[in-house]
Design an enzyme around this catalytic site. Structure first.
Site, PDB file in Angstrom:
ATOM      1  N   HIS A  18       0.836  -1.203   0.000  1.00  0.00           N
ATOM      2  CA  HIS A  18       0.000   0.000   0.000  1.00  0.00           C
ATOM      3  C   HIS A  18       0.872   1.255   0.000  1.00  0.00           C
ATOM      4  O   HIS A  18       0.607   2.211  -0.733  1.00  0.00           O
ATOM      5  CB  HIS A  18      -0.912   0.011   1.234  1.00  0.00           C
ATOM      6  CG  HIS A  18      -1.856  -1.140   1.312  1.00  0.00           C
ATOM      7  ND1 HIS A  18      -2.924  -1.276   0.458  1.00  0.00           N
ATOM      8  CD2 HIS A  18      -1.894  -2.212   2.139  1.00  0.00           C
ATOM      9  CE1 HIS A  18      -3.587  -2.382   0.759  1.00  0.00           C
ATOM     10  NE2 HIS A  18      -2.973  -2.971   1.771  1.00  0.00           N
ATOM     11  N   ARG A 157       6.778   3.023 -10.611  1.00  0.00           N
ATOM     12  CA  ARG A 157       7.759   3.955 -10.053  1.00  0.00           C
ATOM     13  C   ARG A 157       8.576   4.643 -11.146  1.00  0.00           C
ATOM     14  O   ARG A 157       8.816   4.088 -12.213  1.00  0.00           O
ATOM     15  CB  ARG A 157       8.684   3.207  -9.091  1.00  0.00           C
ATOM     16  CG  ARG A 157       8.031   2.869  -7.776  1.00  0.00           C
ATOM     17  CD  ARG A 157       8.989   2.171  -6.848  1.00  0.00           C
ATOM     18  NE  ARG A 157       9.112   0.751  -7.155  1.00  0.00           N
ATOM     19  CZ  ARG A 157       9.991  -0.054  -6.570  1.00  0.00           C
ATOM     20  NH1 ARG A 157      10.841   0.429  -5.688  1.00  0.00           N
ATOM     21  NH2 ARG A 157      10.037  -1.335  -6.891  1.00  0.00           N
ATOM     22  N   GLU A 259       5.679  -4.081 -12.547  1.00  0.00           N
ATOM     23  CA  GLU A 259       7.036  -3.603 -12.803  1.00  0.00           C
ATOM     24  C   GLU A 259       7.806  -4.623 -13.640  1.00  0.00           C
ATOM     25  O   GLU A 259       8.533  -4.252 -14.570  1.00  0.00           O
ATOM     26  CB  GLU A 259       7.753  -3.336 -11.481  1.00  0.00           C
ATOM     27  CG  GLU A 259       7.142  -2.188 -10.696  1.00  0.00           C
ATOM     28  CD  GLU A 259       7.756  -1.983  -9.323  1.00  0.00           C
ATOM     29  OE1 GLU A 259       7.512  -0.922  -8.722  1.00  0.00           O
ATOM     30  OE2 GLU A 259       8.467  -2.889  -8.844  1.00  0.00           O
TER      31      GLU A 259
END
Length: 345
Positions: A18, A157, A259
């Site tokens: 989270h 990210r 990712e």
């Protein structure tokens, strides 16, 4: 400029998933707005949420702690002081009462959902998962609730978004395998898997030690790496750089899967939490990953056999990579920010 509250927790028993995905969104939003993290703290166990709070502070955000016994009350008290325009929640520790009470104290509220299991009185829902667009939210949301669903809104990210992999090829010879099970591993699954795969056909096995791994697990991993020179350990690595050198991954079926897809790495999925089960099953059925089962349902040598299968079968790896290529929008969080601003400003 808006004041935004993001409510998320991480720790030794709930993991860091989270927190990690909210850090991606927070960084995007903080370029134009003031972002505060609201994180639970425990009066009886200061270690419970420590790793999550430390991760947020490490990324230069202000953390305001709230009591785990009085979450709603503490948020309301903070709202009187800060007058935030938007509250975004990413936590499974919520219920209908939580959403109903807080909705009347913020102009906008959002929830990052994975399961669609309760009524959510919010302005918008974010669900970045592969299966999100097949979920019927109509019975659990308001008429005007906006839905941001699917991998077009993936919160990847920045370190992955900056890479260019257009010419990445599937190598004929596999030399490097990645093992990553997230920030927490209270059942020592990393060690269990590593013991089973340490003698596979690959040259190197790169093992990630999560922030919330306990001391005993870390010590055991260090000991096994001393005996096996092909095992390389990494604590808090730059994951994009580590993934870039790997040909195959064994991974928990959380956000890391997206990712890995963005890095085009064929993956053996391991389910270690309830919210991962459906996503893992559907990604496995679609040939994006293989395996995708609960860790305790794998037969004794099954993960090793799956790994050796992928090492040998270059055509299977190529097929998986071709399916990964168009799955994830690596700029999904930028799109998400634009949609949130369009709604709230």
């Amino acid at each position: 400029m808006m004041v935004i509250f993001i409510r998320a927790d991480g720790g030794n028993f709930i993991g860091l998933g989270h927190v990690m995905r909210m850090l991606v969104l927070a960084k995007e939003l903080s370029s134009s707005h003031k972002v505060f993290f609201l994180c639970r703290d425990s009066s009886s166990d200061k270690e419970k949420y420590r790793s999550g709070i430390e991760k947020i502070i490490e990324n230069n955000f202000i953390v305001i702690t709230i009591s785990e016994e009085n979450v709603i009350g503490d948020i309301l008290n903070l709202q009187e002081q800060y007058r935030a325009k938007l509250l975004i929640t990413d936590s499974y520790e919520v219920n209908e009462e939580y959403f109903n009470i807080l909705a009347s104290h913020f102009k906008y509220t959002g929830y990052v959902d994975d399961t669609n299991k309760i009524k959510m009185n919010v302005s918008f829902i974010i669900n970045q998962n592969f299966n999100a667009e097949y979920m019927d939210y109509s019975r659990n949301i308001n008429f005007g609730t906006k839905l941001f669903l699917g991998t077009k809104y993936c919160m990847i990210r920045e370190e992955f978004r900056n890479l260019r992999l257009e010419n990445k090829m599937c190598k004929e010879k596999v030399t490097d395998v990645l093992l990553t099970l997230g920030g927490m591993d209270k059942d020592q699954n990393t060690l269990k898997i590593l013991r089973k795969i340490k003698d596979t056909y690959s040259e190197y096995i790169h093992v990630v030690i999560g922030m919330a791994f306990d001391y005993d697990l870390e010590r055991e991993l260090i000991e096994i790496s001393k005996i096996n020179s092909n095992i390389k350990l990494y604590k808090n690595p730059i994951m994009s750089e580590l993934m870039k050198k790997c040909d195959i991954a064994i991974s928990a079926c959380g956000s890391t899967l997206y990712e890995l897809c963005s890095m085009r790495i064929p993956t053996i999925g391991v389910v270690v939490a309830d919210n991962q089960e459906i996503i893992a099953k559907q990604m496995s059925e679609n040939g994006i990953i293989i395996g995708g089962k609960w860790i305790n349902t794998y037969e004794n040598s099954e993960i090793r056999e799956l790994l050796n299968y992928l090492i040998i079968k270059g055509d299977v790896r190529k097929g998986m990579i071709s399916k990964q290529m168009n799955l994830v929008n690596i700029n999904g969080v930028t799109l998400l920010k634009e949609e949130i601003e369009k709604m709230c400003i």
